[in-house]
Design a protein around this motif. Structure first.
Motif, PDB file in Angstrom:
ATOM      1  N   PRO A   1     128.950  19.897 -79.360  1.00  0.00           N
ATOM      2  CA  PRO A   1     128.934  18.326 -79.162  1.00  0.00           C
ATOM      3  C   PRO A   1     128.748  17.412 -80.543  1.00  0.00           C
ATOM      4  CG  PRO A   1     126.802  19.088 -78.638  1.00  0.00           C
ATOM      5  CD  PRO A   1     127.421  20.360 -79.138  1.00  0.00           C
ATOM      6  N   TYR A   2     129.631  16.386 -80.433  1.00  0.00           N
ATOM      7  CA  TYR A   2     129.627  15.343 -81.752  1.00  0.00           C
ATOM      8  C   TYR A   2     129.435  14.220 -81.145  1.00  0.00           C
ATOM      9  CZ  TYR A   2     131.717  18.770 -85.272  1.00  0.00           C
ATOM     10  OH  TYR A   2     131.550  19.838 -86.006  1.00  0.00           O
TER      11      TYR A   2
ATOM     12  N   LYS B   1     121.617  17.038 -93.130  1.00  0.00           N
ATOM     13  CA  LYS B   1     123.276  16.816 -93.231  1.00  0.00           C
ATOM     14  C   LYS B   1     124.018  17.575 -92.037  1.00  0.00           C
ATOM     15  CE  LYS B   1     123.097  13.827 -96.601  1.00  0.00           C
ATOM     16  NZ  LYS B   1     123.560  13.860 -97.788  1.00  0.00           N
ATOM     17  N   GLY B   2     125.427  16.980 -91.830  1.00  0.00           N
ATOM     18  CA  GLY B   2     126.055  17.786 -90.689  1.00  0.00           C
ATOM     19  C   GLY B   2     126.746  19.073 -91.179  1.00  0.00           C
ATOM     20  N   VAL B   3     127.429  19.792 -90.434  1.00  0.00           N
ATOM     21  CA  VAL B   3     127.804  21.004 -90.743  1.00  0.00           C
ATOM     22  C   VAL B   3     129.063  20.797 -91.900  1.00  0.00           C
ATOM     23  CG1 VAL B   3     127.293  22.509 -88.896  1.00  0.00           C
ATOM     24  CG2 VAL B   3     129.242  21.058 -88.657  1.00  0.00           C
TER      25      VAL B   3
ATOM     26  N   ALA C   1     127.628  12.372 -91.774  1.00  0.00           N
ATOM     27  CA  ALA C   1     127.321  13.254 -90.708  1.00  0.00           C
ATOM     28  C   ALA C   1     125.685  13.607 -90.745  1.00  0.00           C
ATOM     29  CB  ALA C   1     128.352  14.277 -90.414  1.00  0.00           C
ATOM     30  N   ARG C   2     124.977  13.758 -89.688  1.00  0.00           N
ATOM     31  CA  ARG C   2     123.969  14.299 -89.561  1.00  0.00           C
ATOM     32  C   ARG C   2     123.910  15.307 -88.426  1.00  0.00           C
ATOM     33  NH1 ARG C   2     123.493  11.853 -93.482  1.00  0.00           N
ATOM     34  NH2 ARG C   2     122.283  10.349 -94.535  1.00  0.00           N
ATOM     35  N   LEU C   3     123.027  16.295 -88.688  1.00  0.00           N
ATOM     36  CA  LEU C   3     122.594  17.332 -87.551  1.00  0.00           C
ATOM     37  C   LEU C   3     121.375  16.863 -87.060  1.00  0.00           C
ATOM     38  CD1 LEU C   3     123.619  20.116 -86.598  1.00  0.00           C
ATOM     39  CD2 LEU C   3     121.801  20.992 -87.952  1.00  0.00           C
TER      40      LEU C   3
ATOM     41  N   LEU D   1     126.008  14.170 -85.595  1.00  0.00           N
ATOM     42  CA  LEU D   1     126.271  12.697 -85.435  1.00  0.00           C
ATOM     43  C   LEU D   1     127.215  12.129 -86.481  1.00  0.00           C
ATOM     44  CD1 LEU D   1     123.745  10.572 -84.026  1.00  0.00           C
ATOM     45  CD2 LEU D   1     124.591   9.801 -86.143  1.00  0.00           C
ATOM     46  N   ILE D   2     128.114  11.395 -85.950  1.00  0.00           N
ATOM     47  CA  ILE D   2     129.063  10.795 -87.052  1.00  0.00           C
ATOM     48  C   ILE D   2     128.761   9.353 -87.068  1.00  0.00           C
ATOM     49  CG2 ILE D   2     131.266  10.720 -87.817  1.00  0.00           C
ATOM     50  CD1 ILE D   2     130.995  13.498 -87.432  1.00  0.00           C
ATOM     51  N   VAL D   3     128.625   8.955 -88.508  1.00  0.00           N
ATOM     52  CA  VAL D   3     128.432   7.489 -88.759  1.00  0.00           C
ATOM     53  C   VAL D   3     129.614   6.886 -88.954  1.00  0.00           C
ATOM     54  CG1 VAL D   3     127.187   5.542 -89.621  1.00  0.00           C
ATOM     55  CG2 VAL D   3     125.657   7.647 -89.028  1.00  0.00           C
ATOM     56  N   ASP D   4     130.385   6.041 -88.316  1.00  0.00           N
ATOM     57  CA  ASP D   4     131.587   5.714 -88.544  1.00  0.00           C
ATOM     58  C   ASP D   4     131.496   4.699 -89.379  1.00  0.00           C
ATOM     59  OD1 ASP D   4     134.270   4.699 -88.756  1.00  0.00           O
ATOM     60  OD2 ASP D   4     134.820   5.580 -86.748  1.00  0.00           O
ATOM     61  N   ILE D   5     131.377   4.648 -90.667  1.00  0.00           N
ATOM     62  CA  ILE D   5     131.126   3.522 -91.533  1.00  0.00           C
ATOM     63  C   ILE D   5     132.315   2.384 -91.686  1.00  0.00           C
ATOM     64  CG2 ILE D   5     130.715   2.828 -94.266  1.00  0.00           C
ATOM     65  CD1 ILE D   5     128.976   5.413 -94.161  1.00  0.00           C
ATOM     66  N   ILE D   6     133.667   2.949 -91.670  1.00  0.00           N
ATOM     67  CA  ILE D   6     134.618   2.116 -92.061  1.00  0.00           C
ATOM     68  C   ILE D   6     134.864   1.183 -90.983  1.00  0.00           C
ATOM     69  CG2 ILE D   6     136.324   4.083 -91.345  1.00  0.00           C
ATOM     70  CD1 ILE D   6     138.159   3.077 -93.560  1.00  0.00           C
ATOM     71  N   HIS D   7     134.703   1.830 -89.583  1.00  0.00           N
ATOM     72  CA  HIS D   7     135.168   0.831 -88.545  1.00  0.00           C
ATOM     73  C   HIS D   7     133.908  -0.114 -88.128  1.00  0.00           C
ATOM     74  CE1 HIS D   7     137.979   4.120 -87.692  1.00  0.00           C
ATOM     75  NE2 HIS D   7     138.708   3.069 -87.726  1.00  0.00           N
ATOM     76  N   MET D   8     132.846   0.290 -88.553  1.00  0.00           N
ATOM     77  CA  MET D   8     131.719  -0.612 -88.312  1.00  0.00           C
ATOM     78  C   MET D   8     132.083  -1.693 -89.408  1.00  0.00           C
ATOM     79  SD  MET D   8     128.649  -1.670 -89.925  1.00  0.00           S
ATOM     80  CE  MET D   8     128.028  -0.248 -90.951  1.00  0.00           C
TER      81      MET D   8
END
Ligand code: HEM
Length: 503
Positions: free
Chosen positions: A76-77, A98-100, A376-378, A396-403
């Motif tokens: 899951p993401y 950090k994420g994978v 990304a964070r695990l 978990l993906i933090v979508d910086i550009i769209h924020m």
């Protein structure tokens, strides 16, 4: 015939069990996402071109809201872009892993500050804080100025004829020289020798790591190991690691010969010491012991990596924005004229602090084009993140550009308005988690001041001498290791004097 039938039954059964598992797993999240298919989950939605990834993430966020759950196969993401959720994640001391996708960097950077977690990360982060002390930062200024001059000559001789060119490869060389020289005290002269083994190896690593991050096929270790990329990857790593090892060992011997045995927290050691950063690592102690050799090499690689591509991307997009916004560029030039009586004069550290408008321009450009568009964070524990229920094991993906392009947080978000960052005029205080160019919280960027200083030196040097003109192009953005554009980041240049005479 029987075997085929049997295989079909097994396949249907596995698919059914997979589907039940995936549908159940969706209940571990109290927010929506696209319905997963058996076996692949939502993986089929990500078999796309590199340039389609960011639009795909955006469309998922538009369809499902502030948080979206997707499954890549059974993994899951969760994609988020609301500053309220982002703040909860980045300030949680238990969510620092950090994420994978960062795993692809490990063969190159090892377990350095960017990729490590837990106690090792905490100790090393504490140890490296003095590296960004004011005095040490000043020691990097002569390096940036020297390399800026080389860049200026190169731009004047080769690129200032008004023909379009791609900024990225040119800027990457100056950023690489700035990184190697300020972090290791030696230059590999990539601006003058772009075909050197070291430069080519760094380029190869960047290319292959980016490929592994975005391509679902090469992300799999077994497939990557069988591919032709593996040999190129391993060869490049051995060139980069061997060279940096030699530099480190040489410096260690020099310190031994000069009988220098302790850094002793004397940050003033930095001012005239071109090996300041490396010396800090060589002479510091953790719990009364010198840093292990492997750890030292990993941190040097990490800082070289963390400071090169990011600043390349940052400089390239600011120049791109300036090319499109001529009136803003003129204001930057006016500010330079107000600071320097002679435009050939080098900026001092305090001149750089006076470049307030340039700083606003940098912030606004990187709001629209953040060099690190996603982080990304695990999720290492079942978590409640400002109301979002997320199960352990998710990425978990933090979508910086769209924020940073969301009208909820920025009025008229696609317009280029540097004055948004005028702190003296701004009455409303913005949520600090709505500008995440250098991330925020526990694992924010350690090199933010270093980067700002480097960007200001390069950009002020260019704007003082050249007029940056636009090229009729739409950027085709892709989220590689950093934000890149598939069709380049192109501008045209004319020397300012010539421009003033001709127009
Ligand atoms: C415009 C230039 C830069 C940008 C946009 C940038 C951005 C970032 C971001 C977004 C992160 C967080 C990554 C994550 O959470 O996964 C980060 C981490 C980091 N950056 Fe930068 N960076 C820049 C330049 C630099 C420079 C020049 C250095 C060093 C000289 C540096 C050193 C680091 C380090 C060591 C980390 C890891 C910190 C940790 O995990 O504790 N960065 N950077």
């Amino acid at each position: 015939m029987m075997i085929a039938l049997l295989l079909l039954i097994v396949f249907v059964l596995i698919s059914f069990l997979s589907w039940i598992h995936l549908m159940r797993d969706c209940n571990n999240f109290n927010f929506p996402g696209p319905t997963p298919l058996p076996l692949v989950g939502n993986g089929h939605m990500f078999v796309i071109k590199a340039t389609e990834l960011l639009p795909r993430l955006h469309s998922l966020l538009k369809t499902y809201g502030d948080a979206v759950r997707v499954h890549l196969f059974h993994q899951p993401y969760v994609i988020i872009y609301n500053p309220k959720h982002i703040e909860a994640v980045l300030t949680d001391p238990d969510l620092i892993t950090k994420g994978v996708s960062y795993d692809y960097l490990v063969p190159w950077l090892g377990d350095g500050l960017l990729t490590s977690t837990g106690e090792k990360w905490r100790l090393h982060r504490k140890l490296l804080i003095p590296a960004f002390h004011f005095n040490l930062l000043q020691s990097f200024l002569p390096v940036f100025l020297k390399n800026q001059k080389i860049l200026e000559d190169k731009l004047r001789c080769t690129y200032s004829d008004g023909k379009e060119f791609d900024l990225f490869p040119i800027v990457a060389q100056v950023a690489l020289d700035n990184a190697t020289e300020s972090i290791m005290g030696v230059s590999f002269n990539s601006q003058q020798d772009p075909n050197s083994k070291y430069v080519k190896s760094v380029e190869t690593l960047d290319r292959i790591v980016s490929l592994r991050m975005r391509d679902i096929i090469y992300s799999k270790e077994a497939i990557f190991n069988l591919s032709h990329h593996k040999k190129a990857h391993d060869e490049a790593i051995s060139v980069v690691l061997d060279l940096t090892k030699k530099v480190i060992n040489k410096r260690r011997k020099e310190l031994q010969n000069q009988n220098i045995t302790s850094y002793g927290g004397r940050t003033e050691l930095g001012i005239k010491n071109k090996h300041a950063f490396l010396d800090l690592l060589l002479l510091s102690e953790i719990n009364g012991k010198r840093i292990e050799d492997t750890d030292l090499h990993e941190e040097v690689q990490t800082f070289l990596f963390a400071s090169q591509d990011t600043t390349t991307s940052g400089i390239a997009y600011v120049l791109y924005c300036l090319s499109k916004e001529q009136s803003v560029q003129e204001k930057v030039f006016e500010e330079q004229k107000a600071i320097f009586t002679d435009l050939n004069q080098d900026p001092s550290y305090s001149d750089l602090q006076q470049m307030k408008y340039l700083e606003m321009v940098i912030k606004e450009s990187l709001r629209l084009y953040p060099p690190v568009p996603l982080i990304a964070r695990l999720i290492t524990k079942d978590a409640d993140i400002a109301g979002l229920k997320i199960r352990k094991g998710s990425t978990l993906i933090v979508d910086i550009i769209h924020m940073q392009r969301n009208p909820d947080y920025y009025d008229d978000p696609m317009s280029f308005i540097p004055e948004r960052f005028d702190t003296s005029a701004s009455k409303t205080s913005r949520n600090p988690f709505s500008w995440l160019v250098f991330s925020a919280g526990h694992r924010n960027c350690m090199g933010q001041k270093f980067a700002m200083m480097e960007l200001k030196v390069i950009l002020s040097g260019i704007v003082k001498k050249f007029k940056v003109l636009p090229v009729d192009m739409e950027l085709q953005l892709c989220a590689d290791v950093v934000l890149r554009s598939e069709n380049g980041v192109k501008v045209k240049l004319l020397p300012r004097n010539e421009f003033l005479n001709n127009f």
